[in-house]
Write a protein that holds these residues in place. Structure first.
Motif, PDB file in Angstrom:
ATOM      1  N   ALA A  20       9.323  -6.385  -1.151  1.00  0.00           N
ATOM      2  CA  ALA A  20       8.269  -5.615  -0.489  1.00  0.00           C
ATOM      3  C   ALA A  20       7.782  -6.347   0.758  1.00  0.00           C
ATOM      4  O   ALA A  20       7.606  -5.733   1.816  1.00  0.00           O
ATOM      5  N   LEU A  21       7.555  -7.648   0.646  1.00  0.00           N
ATOM      6  CA  LEU A  21       7.097  -8.452   1.779  1.00  0.00           C
ATOM      7  C   LEU A  21       8.088  -8.345   2.932  1.00  0.00           C
ATOM      8  O   LEU A  21       7.701  -8.122   4.080  1.00  0.00           O
ATOM      9  N   GLU A  22       9.369  -8.478   2.630  1.00  0.00           N
ATOM     10  CA  GLU A  22      10.412  -8.401   3.659  1.00  0.00           C
ATOM     11  C   GLU A  22      10.458  -7.033   4.326  1.00  0.00           C
ATOM     12  O   GLU A  22      10.863  -6.914   5.483  1.00  0.00           O
ATOM     13  N   ALA A  23      10.026  -5.992   3.614  1.00  0.00           N
ATOM     14  CA  ALA A  23      10.005  -4.629   4.158  1.00  0.00           C
ATOM     15  C   ALA A  23       8.676  -4.298   4.838  1.00  0.00           C
ATOM     16  O   ALA A  23       8.490  -3.169   5.291  1.00  0.00           O
ATOM     17  N   GLY A  24       7.764  -5.258   4.902  1.00  0.00           N
ATOM     18  CA  GLY A  24       6.475  -5.025   5.536  1.00  0.00           C
ATOM     19  C   GLY A  24       5.477  -4.299   4.650  1.00  0.00           C
ATOM     20  O   GLY A  24       4.452  -3.813   5.122  1.00  0.00           O
ATOM     21  N   GLU A  25       5.761  -4.241   3.365  1.00  0.00           N
ATOM     22  CA  GLU A  25       4.871  -3.601   2.394  1.00  0.00           C
ATOM     23  C   GLU A  25       3.974  -4.656   1.754  1.00  0.00           C
ATOM     24  O   GLU A  25       4.282  -5.852   1.786  1.00  0.00           O
ATOM     25  N   LEU A  26       2.880  -4.201   1.146  1.00  0.00           N
ATOM     26  CA  LEU A  26       2.065  -5.096   0.335  1.00  0.00           C
ATOM     27  C   LEU A  26       2.981  -5.712  -0.719  1.00  0.00           C
ATOM     28  O   LEU A  26       3.664  -4.979  -1.442  1.00  0.00           O
ATOM     29  N   PRO A  27       3.051  -7.042  -0.816  1.00  0.00           N
ATOM     30  CA  PRO A  27       4.023  -7.672  -1.709  1.00  0.00           C
ATOM     31  C   PRO A  27       3.610  -7.652  -3.185  1.00  0.00           C
ATOM     32  O   PRO A  27       3.155  -8.643  -3.744  1.00  0.00           O
ATOM     33  N   SER A  28       3.787  -6.516  -3.764  1.00  0.00           N
ATOM     34  CA  SER A  28       3.502  -6.351  -5.187  1.00  0.00           C
ATOM     35  C   SER A  28       4.803  -6.015  -5.893  1.00  0.00           C
ATOM     36  O   SER A  28       5.558  -5.149  -5.436  1.00  0.00           O
ATOM     37  N   GLY A  29       5.048  -6.699  -7.000  1.00  0.00           N
ATOM     38  CA  GLY A  29       6.240  -6.441  -7.797  1.00  0.00           C
ATOM     39  C   GLY A  29       5.859  -6.204  -9.240  1.00  0.00           C
ATOM     40  O   GLY A  29       4.832  -6.718  -9.710  1.00  0.00           O
ATOM     41  N   ALA A  30       6.665  -5.412  -9.932  1.00  0.00           N
ATOM     42  CA  ALA A  30       6.404  -5.110 -11.342  1.00  0.00           C
ATOM     43  C   ALA A  30       7.713  -5.031 -12.115  1.00  0.00           C
ATOM     44  O   ALA A  30       8.728  -4.576 -11.586  1.00  0.00           O
ATOM     45  N   VAL A  31       7.644  -5.466 -13.359  1.00  0.00           N
ATOM     46  CA  VAL A  31       8.770  -5.412 -14.284  1.00  0.00           C
ATOM     47  C   VAL A  31       8.233  -4.934 -15.623  1.00  0.00           C
ATOM     48  O   VAL A  31       7.146  -5.351 -16.041  1.00  0.00           O
ATOM     49  N   ILE A  32       8.981  -4.064 -16.279  1.00  0.00           N
ATOM     50  CA  ILE A  32       8.594  -3.601 -17.618  1.00  0.00           C
ATOM     51  C   ILE A  32       9.671  -4.015 -18.605  1.00  0.00           C
ATOM     52  O   ILE A  32      10.867  -3.806 -18.363  1.00  0.00           O
ATOM     53  N   VAL A  33       9.231  -4.582 -19.730  1.00  0.00           N
ATOM     54  CA  VAL A  33      10.135  -5.118 -20.742  1.00  0.00           C
ATOM     55  C   VAL A  33       9.895  -4.412 -22.070  1.00  0.00           C
ATOM     56  O   VAL A  33       8.751  -4.202 -22.484  1.00  0.00           O
ATOM     57  N   GLN A  45       6.418   0.578  -2.258  1.00  0.00           N
ATOM     58  CA  GLN A  45       7.181   1.297  -1.239  1.00  0.00           C
ATOM     59  C   GLN A  45       6.336   2.387  -0.580  1.00  0.00           C
ATOM     60  O   GLN A  45       6.837   3.425  -0.169  1.00  0.00           O
ATOM     61  N   VAL A  46       5.048   2.133  -0.464  1.00  0.00           N
ATOM     62  CA  VAL A  46       4.113   3.123   0.090  1.00  0.00           C
ATOM     63  C   VAL A  46       4.510   3.530   1.504  1.00  0.00           C
ATOM     64  O   VAL A  46       4.588   4.728   1.820  1.00  0.00           O
ATOM     65  N   ARG A  47       4.758   2.569   2.364  1.00  0.00           N
ATOM     66  CA  ARG A  47       5.114   2.882   3.756  1.00  0.00           C
ATOM     67  C   ARG A  47       6.494   3.519   3.850  1.00  0.00           C
ATOM     68  O   ARG A  47       6.684   4.495   4.573  1.00  0.00           O
ATOM     69  N   LEU A  48       7.444   2.947   3.142  1.00  0.00           N
ATOM     70  CA  LEU A  48       8.812   3.465   3.181  1.00  0.00           C
ATOM     71  C   LEU A  48       8.871   4.931   2.757  1.00  0.00           C
ATOM     72  O   LEU A  48       9.476   5.763   3.428  1.00  0.00           O
ATOM     73  N   LEU A  49       8.228   5.246   1.649  1.00  0.00           N
ATOM     74  CA  LEU A  49       8.286   6.608   1.108  1.00  0.00           C
ATOM     75  C   LEU A  49       7.178   7.510   1.655  1.00  0.00           C
ATOM     76  O   LEU A  49       7.162   8.703   1.351  1.00  0.00           O
ATOM     77  N   LYS A  50       6.253   6.902   2.425  1.00  0.00           N
ATOM     78  CA  LYS A  50       5.088   7.652   2.930  1.00  0.00           C
ATOM     79  C   LYS A  50       4.384   8.359   1.780  1.00  0.00           C
ATOM     80  O   LYS A  50       4.045   9.531   1.833  1.00  0.00           O
ATOM     81  N   ASP A  51       4.161   7.562   0.718  1.00  0.00           N
ATOM     82  CA  ASP A  51       3.597   8.075  -0.526  1.00  0.00           C
ATOM     83  C   ASP A  51       2.537   7.094  -1.016  1.00  0.00           C
ATOM     84  O   ASP A  51       2.863   5.967  -1.394  1.00  0.00           O
ATOM     85  N   PRO A  52       1.273   7.500  -1.024  1.00  0.00           N
ATOM     86  CA  PRO A  52       0.212   6.575  -1.446  1.00  0.00           C
ATOM     87  C   PRO A  52       0.302   6.173  -2.918  1.00  0.00           C
ATOM     88  O   PRO A  52      -0.365   5.222  -3.323  1.00  0.00           O
ATOM     89  N   THR A  53       1.106   6.863  -3.704  1.00  0.00           N
ATOM     90  CA  THR A  53       1.247   6.502  -5.120  1.00  0.00           C
ATOM     91  C   THR A  53       2.458   5.606  -5.383  1.00  0.00           C
ATOM     92  O   THR A  53       2.694   5.242  -6.535  1.00  0.00           O
ATOM     93  N   ALA A  54       3.193   5.215  -4.363  1.00  0.00           N
ATOM     94  CA  ALA A  54       4.426   4.442  -4.550  1.00  0.00           C
ATOM     95  C   ALA A  54       4.140   2.949  -4.729  1.00  0.00           C
ATOM     96  O   ALA A  54       4.745   2.093  -4.092  1.00  0.00           O
ATOM     97  N   HIS A  55       3.216   2.661  -5.634  1.00  0.00           N
ATOM     98  CA  HIS A  55       2.921   1.277  -5.987  1.00  0.00           C
ATOM     99  C   HIS A  55       4.029   0.768  -6.907  1.00  0.00           C
ATOM    100  O   HIS A  55       4.674   1.548  -7.617  1.00  0.00           O
ATOM    101  N   ALA A  56       4.217  -0.533  -6.931  1.00  0.00           N
ATOM    102  CA  ALA A  56       5.259  -1.137  -7.768  1.00  0.00           C
ATOM    103  C   ALA A  56       5.115  -0.710  -9.227  1.00  0.00           C
ATOM    104  O   ALA A  56       6.102  -0.336  -9.880  1.00  0.00           O
ATOM    105  N   VAL A  57       3.901  -0.746  -9.744  1.00  0.00           N
ATOM    106  CA  VAL A  57       3.667  -0.387 -11.149  1.00  0.00           C
ATOM    107  C   VAL A  57       4.062   1.067 -11.410  1.00  0.00           C
ATOM    108  O   VAL A  57       4.721   1.369 -12.408  1.00  0.00           O
TER     109      VAL A  57
END
Length: 152
Positions: A20-33, A45-57
């Motif tokens: 995310a950081l490399e793409a200019g996005e807020l650097p948030s990452g999530a993993v589900i186990v 991917q908020v900026r990439l997808l132009k979607d305010p709900t595209a948070h990592a979680v």
């Protein structure tokens, strides 16, 4: 042993945050186990997808639901580099995620105690077990890199 596993999965979330950081996005990452296996992993991917709900979680929750073929994610652990916001915590509660482990608090948007405590609100019918501060320094450093880059 559990601490080592938590750190291992948080490192995977940090890899996502770095993307995310490399793409200019807020650097948030999530993993589900689930049952020791990663079933969802994402970065903001908020900026990439132009979607305010595209948070990592949110993206990771969708992936995990697809992997389990169910909207209910019982017996799962979600690892997030940054304390999730109200939208993300609400989605975790709706999905019945059991445990949230996050790295660094979010003093502006955190919904697990920093701003509000939606995750532990007794008025709601569900709560999340929460572990704070796993690889906190590393998670905070990635976030600080983003903040420093946006000061210029």
């Amino acid at each position: 042993m559990a601490k080592l596993l938590d750190e291992q999965f948080m490192r995977e979330a940090l890899r996502e945050a770095t993307k995310a950081l490399e793409a200019g996005e807020l650097p948030s990452g999530a993993v589900i186990v689930h049952a020791g296996k990663m079933i969802g992993r994402a970065h903001t991917q908020v900026r990439l997808l132009k979607d305010p709900t595209a948070h990592a979680v949110m993206i990771a929750l969708t992936q995990a639901a697809t992997a389990l073929e169910s909207p209910l994610l019982r017996k799962t652990v979600l690892y997030a580099t940054i304390e999730p916001c109200a939208m993300c915590v609400g989605a975790m509660l709706a999905a019945q995620v059991d445990h949230l482990i996050f790295g660094t608090p979010d003093a502006r948007h955190g919904a697990c105690g920093s701003v509000v405590n939606l995750a532990g609100n007794e008025r709601l019918n569900r709560r999340l077990e929460i572990t704070r501060g796993v690889l906190a320094k590393e998670c905070e450093e990635v976030l600080q890199d983003y903040v420093d880059g946006h000061k210029r």
